[in-house]
Design a protein around this motif. Structure first.
Motif, short mmCIF file in Angstrom:
data_model
loop_
_atom_site.label_atom_id
_atom_site.label_comp_id
_atom_site.label_asym_id
_atom_site.label_seq_id
_atom_site.Cartn_x
_atom_site.Cartn_y
_atom_site.Cartn_z
N PHE A 19 52.55 34.56 23.84
CA PHE A 19 53.28 34.09 24.69
C PHE A 19 54.73 34.77 24.44
CE2 PHE A 19 50.23 30.61 23.88
CZ PHE A 19 50.01 30.45 24.94
N ALA A 22 58.44 33.00 25.18
CA ALA A 22 58.03 31.94 26.06
C ALA A 22 57.46 30.71 24.88
CB ALA A 22 57.17 32.11 27.25
N SER A 23 57.24 31.16 23.90
CA SER A 23 56.43 30.22 22.96
C SER A 23 57.24 29.10 22.53
CB SER A 23 56.34 30.88 21.43
OG SER A 23 55.39 32.18 21.67
N ARG A 24 56.57 27.73 22.77
CA ARG A 24 57.36 26.49 22.38
C ARG A 24 57.20 26.13 21.09
NH1 ARG A 24 56.15 22.89 26.94
NH2 ARG A 24 57.59 21.43 25.60
N ILE A 27 52.78 25.21 19.32
CA ILE A 27 52.24 26.51 20.19
C ILE A 27 51.14 25.98 21.16
CG2 ILE A 27 50.52 27.01 18.57
CD1 ILE A 27 52.45 29.45 20.29
N SER A 30 52.25 25.48 24.74
CA SER A 30 52.45 26.88 25.51
C SER A 30 51.28 27.17 26.37
CB SER A 30 52.64 28.22 24.59
OG SER A 30 53.73 27.84 23.87
N PHE A 31 50.03 26.57 25.90
CA PHE A 31 48.99 26.90 26.86
C PHE A 31 48.86 25.81 28.14
CE2 PHE A 31 47.38 28.23 22.81
CZ PHE A 31 46.82 29.47 23.19
#
Length: 172
Positions: A19, A22-24, A27, A30-31
């Motif tokens: 990601f 843009a990784s949250r 993780i 993020s999907f």
């Protein structure tokens, strides 16, 4: 511990490679919500969190009773303590919006506790119970106190960093 650390780093690296920026925080967030494997992983995380509650709260309540000198609390007292702890935790979870914040706070506080504070506390308690105290034991005792202070400091700093990242732009 080394194997767990390597696996964790492996997962973190691939999550970031997947990601990028843009990784949250968590993780799995993020999907896409429609991704079936991510839904399964989120469900497994929920089951893990719910299944861990009884273990954590039982130990937490026992520790609190020991701390306050209650020798052997009744079953009903333990249940009341567990219900109060679950209520408090659930109320906090309803107020907090990001599961990542909860995980980072738990990691900061419990991680430093498990790694630094609790083992050093046990060792210092063991040394306190020894009848004969050698100079080496005194050095070990004060070394343990230093480790406890360091662990507590790291836990507080980690919790503050988590809160600052969640609620301010200070660390951005």
């Amino acid at each position: 511990f080394v194997v767990s650390g390597v696996i964790g780093c492996f997962i973190l690296c691939f999550g970031f490679l997947l990601f990028g920026g843009a990784s949250r925080d968590l993780i799995l967030n993020s999907f896409a919500t429609s991704d079936p494997l991510a839904v399964c992983a989120r469900s497994a995380t929920a089951v893990s969190l719910l299944g861990g509650y009884p273990l954590l709260f039982r130990g937490f309540a026992s520790g609190l009773f020991d701390l306050f000198g209650v020798p052997s609390p009744s079953v009903s007292t333990m249940r009341v303590a567990a219900v109060c702890t679950v209520f408090t935790t659930t109320a906090l979870a309803m107020v907090l919006r990001e599961l990542g914040l909860v995980c980072s706070l738990a990691g900061a506080i419990f991680g430093s506790g498990i790694i630094y504070v609790f083992p050093a506390l046990m060792h210092c308690r063991y040394l306190d119970q020894q009848e004969e105290r050698t100079p080496l034991m005194r050095i070990q005792y004060w070394g343990g106190v230093a480790v406890i202070a360091t662990g507590a400091t790291l836990g507080v700093v980690g919790a503050l960093v988590s809160l600052l990242q969640a609620y301010t732009d200070v660390l951005d």
